[in-house]
Write a protein that holds these residues in place. Sequence first.
Motif, PDB file in Angstrom:
ATOM      1  N   ALA A  42       0.846  -1.200   0.000  1.00  0.00           N
ATOM      2  CA  ALA A  42       0.000   0.000   0.000  1.00  0.00           C
ATOM      3  C   ALA A  42       0.876   1.242   0.000  1.00  0.00           C
ATOM      4  N   ALA A  43       0.310   2.354  -0.453  1.00  0.00           N
ATOM      5  CA  ALA A  43       1.027   3.622  -0.475  1.00  0.00           C
ATOM      6  C   ALA A  43       1.265   4.113   0.947  1.00  0.00           C
ATOM      7  N   ARG A  44       2.380   4.803   1.142  1.00  0.00           N
ATOM      8  CA  ARG A  44       2.702   5.386   2.443  1.00  0.00           C
ATOM      9  C   ARG A  44       1.652   6.424   2.820  1.00  0.00           C
ATOM     10  N   GLN A  45       1.270   6.426   4.071  1.00  0.00           N
ATOM     11  CA  GLN A  45       0.196   7.292   4.566  1.00  0.00           C
ATOM     12  C   GLN A  45       0.733   8.219   5.648  1.00  0.00           C
ATOM     13  N   THR A  46       0.473   9.520   5.522  1.00  0.00           N
ATOM     14  CA  THR A  46       0.817  10.466   6.579  1.00  0.00           C
ATOM     15  C   THR A  46      -0.110  10.238   7.760  1.00  0.00           C
ATOM     16  N   ILE A  47       0.445  10.240   8.961  1.00  0.00           N
ATOM     17  CA  ILE A  47      -0.361  10.059  10.164  1.00  0.00           C
ATOM     18  C   ILE A  47      -0.180  11.251  11.079  1.00  0.00           C
ATOM     19  N   THR A  48      -1.180  11.492  11.913  1.00  0.00           N
ATOM     20  CA  THR A  48      -1.107  12.598  12.863  1.00  0.00           C
ATOM     21  C   THR A  48      -1.873  12.233  14.125  1.00  0.00           C
ATOM     22  N   ALA A  49      -1.353  12.652  15.249  1.00  0.00           N
ATOM     23  CA  ALA A  49      -2.039  12.429  16.517  1.00  0.00           C
ATOM     24  C   ALA A  49      -3.287  13.299  16.571  1.00  0.00           C
ATOM     25  N   ARG A  50      -4.247  12.894  17.373  1.00  0.00           N
ATOM     26  CA  ARG A  50      -5.526  13.603  17.424  1.00  0.00           C
ATOM     27  C   ARG A  50      -5.755  14.241  18.786  1.00  0.00           C
ATOM     28  N   PRO A  51      -6.607  15.271  18.851  1.00  0.00           N
ATOM     29  CA  PRO A  51      -7.064  15.766  20.153  1.00  0.00           C
ATOM     30  C   PRO A  51      -7.936  14.706  20.823  1.00  0.00           C
ATOM     31  N   VAL A  52      -8.044  14.765  22.129  1.00  0.00           N
ATOM     32  CA  VAL A  52      -8.860  13.798  22.855  1.00  0.00           C
ATOM     33  C   VAL A  52     -10.328  13.951  22.426  1.00  0.00           C
ATOM     34  N   PRO A  53     -10.998  12.881  22.034  1.00  0.00           N
ATOM     35  CA  PRO A  53     -12.403  12.956  21.623  1.00  0.00           C
ATOM     36  C   PRO A  53     -13.317  13.371  22.771  1.00  0.00           C
ATOM     37  N   ALA A  54     -14.497  13.841  22.412  1.00  0.00           N
ATOM     38  CA  ALA A  54     -15.442  14.323  23.419  1.00  0.00           C
ATOM     39  C   ALA A  54     -15.893  13.217  24.364  1.00  0.00           C
ATOM     40  N   ASP A  55     -15.908  11.975  23.891  1.00  0.00           N
ATOM     41  CA  ASP A  55     -16.368  10.886  24.752  1.00  0.00           C
ATOM     42  C   ASP A  55     -15.253  10.298  25.601  1.00  0.00           C
ATOM     43  N   GLY A  56     -14.098  10.972  25.615  1.00  0.00           N
ATOM     44  CA  GLY A  56     -13.001  10.554  26.479  1.00  0.00           C
ATOM     45  C   GLY A  56     -11.888   9.863  25.713  1.00  0.00           C
ATOM     46  N   PRO A  57     -10.714   9.742  26.335  1.00  0.00           N
ATOM     47  CA  PRO A  57      -9.557   9.177  25.649  1.00  0.00           C
ATOM     48  C   PRO A  57      -9.615   7.657  25.519  1.00  0.00           C
ATOM     49  N   VAL A  58      -8.976   7.174  24.472  1.00  0.00           N
ATOM     50  CA  VAL A  58      -8.634   5.759  24.384  1.00  0.00           C
ATOM     51  C   VAL A  58      -7.287   5.603  25.087  1.00  0.00           C
ATOM     52  N   VAL A  59      -7.252   4.844  26.152  1.00  0.00           N
ATOM     53  CA  VAL A  59      -6.052   4.668  26.960  1.00  0.00           C
ATOM     54  C   VAL A  59      -5.376   3.355  26.569  1.00  0.00           C
ATOM     55  N   LEU A  60      -4.081   3.429  26.356  1.00  0.00           N
ATOM     56  CA  LEU A  60      -3.283   2.262  26.016  1.00  0.00           C
ATOM     57  C   LEU A  60      -2.355   1.935  27.177  1.00  0.00           C
ATOM     58  N   SER A  61      -2.133   0.665  27.411  1.00  0.00           N
ATOM     59  CA  SER A  61      -1.176   0.262  28.440  1.00  0.00           C
ATOM     60  C   SER A  61      -0.513  -1.040  28.023  1.00  0.00           C
TER      61      SER A  61
END
Length: 258
Positions: A144-163
């Motif tokens: 697949a073609a290379r895709q630019t990525i960017t971090a997002r602001p926290v959504p209104a329904d709260g963050p997705v937390v990773l651990s």
Amino acid sequence: MKAGPALLDRVAAVTEEAGRAILRHYRTGVAVERKADSSPVTIADREAEALILRALRALDPGIPAIAEEAAAAGAAPAEGGERFWLVDPLDGTREFLGETDEFTVNIALVERGTPVLGAVHAPALGVTYGGLAPGAAWRSRAGAARQTITARPVPADGPVVLSSRRHGDRERLAELLAGLKISTHRTVGSSLKFCLLAAGEGDLYPRYGETNEWDTAAGDAVLRAAGGSVRTIDGAPLCYGKAGFLNPEFIARGRDGA
């Protein structure tokens, strides 16, 4: 060599070559040894590290490299200099052994304490992330073609937390999450957590407990390039080249300041 797109492309290619070497040992029942700290190491770790170190010397013999297995064997300086590579040839050896597919190859270039270039490759997932900080971050999938990525602001329904699935202080993490309105909590192996934040697929990664600089530098570079941040508990940017190459506790976030 200057830290720019051309160097990042070459470093990303090295991570992918190392990934192919690792996959030759994946799901084969490789023998497991224990290092002095009781963490596991396999032939896949060692072959990948040797390949990467040869490739980095060929790219620029003037830039020293600090790599996990060499450091474990006592073959690393006490601290970093002005400019050096940080290498984790197989981040998530336990994930590799557990056959979860969530293990990565990490290479970062550090300049004056800051990870300015990073490549993270997940061999079993067929995906590579790259970042120049400050600058831009991208994701590449096989075919697949290379895709630019960017971090997002926290959504209104709260963050997705990773651990982390296997590491960290679970009690302290639970205390933090109890005080937050969160959308989802996901456990993820290796440096993929930084990359998911960079790609806007997560918002917060608190890490309580010990990590080494080679565990975080490449993912940190990708996340910073995507507009995110990795800060100590007191809010200072995580820096590299410290004595012993040990990190303090930190919190990685998506869009910086969000």
